[in-house]
Design a protein around this motif. Sequence first.
Motif, PDB file in Angstrom:
ATOM      1  N   ASN A 130       0.827  -1.317   0.114  1.00 61.05           N
ATOM      2  CA  ASN A 130       0.036   0.055  -0.153  1.00 61.05           C
ATOM      3  C   ASN A 130       1.047   1.372  -0.021  1.00 61.05           C
ATOM      4  N   LEU A 131       0.369   2.195  -0.642  1.00 61.72           N
ATOM      5  CA  LEU A 131       1.037   3.729  -0.641  1.00 61.72           C
ATOM      6  C   LEU A 131      -0.138   4.685  -0.577  1.00 61.72           C
ATOM      7  N   TYR A 132       0.590   5.710   0.471  1.00 61.36           N
ATOM      8  CA  TYR A 132      -0.467   6.775   0.673  1.00 61.36           C
ATOM      9  C   TYR A 132       0.026   8.394   0.528  1.00 61.36           C
ATOM     10  N   LEU A 206       8.082  -0.773   6.736  1.00 53.49           N
ATOM     11  CA  LEU A 206       7.335   0.525   6.742  1.00 53.49           C
ATOM     12  C   LEU A 206       8.150   1.597   6.422  1.00 53.49           C
ATOM     13  N   MET A 207       7.917   2.499   5.425  1.00 53.53           N
ATOM     14  CA  MET A 207       8.850   3.733   5.096  1.00 53.53           C
ATOM     15  C   MET A 207       8.057   4.933   4.850  1.00 53.53           C
ATOM     16  N   GLU A 224       3.719   0.634   2.608  1.00 54.70           N
ATOM     17  CA  GLU A 224       3.573  -0.508   3.465  1.00 54.70           C
ATOM     18  C   GLU A 224       3.821  -1.431   2.763  1.00 54.70           C
ATOM     19  N   SER A 225       4.729  -2.594   3.375  1.00 53.95           N
ATOM     20  CA  SER A 225       4.787  -3.776   2.576  1.00 53.95           C
ATOM     21  C   SER A 225       4.386  -4.990   3.552  1.00 53.95           C
ATOM     22  N   HIS A 226       3.815  -5.784   2.955  1.00 53.30           N
ATOM     23  CA  HIS A 226       3.380  -7.181   3.852  1.00 53.30           C
ATOM     24  C   HIS A 226       4.493  -8.279   3.978  1.00 53.30           C
ATOM     25  N   THR A 227       5.613  -7.892   3.393  1.00 51.60           N
ATOM     26  CA  THR A 227       6.892  -8.782   3.422  1.00 51.60           C
ATOM     27  C   THR A 227       7.853  -7.998   3.915  1.00 51.60           C
ATOM     28  N   HIS A 228       8.907  -8.553   4.250  1.00 53.67           N
ATOM     29  CA  HIS A 228      10.406  -7.889   4.583  1.00 53.67           C
ATOM     30  C   HIS A 228      10.780  -7.327   3.410  1.00 53.67           C
ATOM     31  N   ALA A 229      10.735  -6.149   3.173  1.00 50.17           N
ATOM     32  CA  ALA A 229      11.155  -5.669   1.862  1.00 50.17           C
ATOM     33  C   ALA A 229      12.510  -5.444   1.461  1.00 50.17           C
TER      34      ALA A 229
END
Length: 255
Positions: A130-132, A206-207, A224-229
Motif C-alpha cells: 500500500n502507498l499513501y 514501513l517507510m 507499507e509492505s506485507h513482507t520484509h522489503a
Amino acid sequence: MQKASLLLQEIQHIPLDSNARTMSCSIGIAFFPQDAQSFADLYRFADHALYNAKRSGRAKVEFYKKDRIPESVCSNLEVDNCRPAQVEHLYADSGQLLQETFRILNSTPDTSSAVHRVLESMSIWFYTSNLYICKFDPLNGDHMLFSWDNQYASLMNLPANNTPYIETMNLYKKALGKQNIYCTEEHKMQNFELWRKMQQRKVMSLMIARMTVCKKPVGMLIAESHTHACWSKERQFAFSQIPNLLGLFLIKCQR
C-alpha cells in the motif's frame, strides 16, 4: 538473446491445467563485466531489467541499460555536484524511476492519472502493498489525499474524515518526527504503539518520507509492505526524493 527467447517460447507451451491455460514469464538480463563486476550488483541490475520487462508489456526479454537523470531532475532533487558519473552510480537501481516520475508529472495533465501512474511504478520498484499520500493542513486538519492498493492496482481518493486512516496517519507522522525519512529497515521497533498498529495492518516493513516544498513540510508519502522489503540505502534515498516532486506537482495542480 536467442536462448532467452527460446526459453520464453518453451514456458508458454507448458500447460497449467486441462483448460489449456498456459503461463508466461519475463526475463531481465545483465552482463558481467560490462554492467557490473559483483554478484550483488549484477543481480540487482538484472532485477531492474526484469521490472522494465514487466512494465512494458510482460512476456518479453529486457537487457539492463544504464540510465542518466536529466539535469532538470537533478536540480529538483537538490543533489549537490550532480555530475553524470555520480548520478549513474547513485541511481543505478532507482534512476529510471525518478526520471519516469519527473516525466509523468510534467506530461500528464490530469492529477489522478498522474498520481496513479507514479504510485503504480513505485509499488513495483519498492515492493509495496500500500502507498499513501498525506497532506499537512494546519487549518482543516491533516488528511490522506490518495491511497494505492497494490492487490487491486487501484487508486482511491480518501475522504478527509476517514477516521481509521487518520489515526494511522497521525501515528506514522509521529514516528517520522523531524526526520526526512523513516524506514523500519534502519530503525529498531522500539515504538510499541507503532509496532501494534503495523501488526493490526499486517505490515512487516514501513517507510515514510516527508514531502517538502520550499523547505516547508506539506505532507508525507507512506509505503507499507506485507513482507520484509529490505529497502537498500539507494531505494531509501530515491523514496525520500519522490515526495518533493509530488508536492510541487500537487501545488501546481491546485493553482
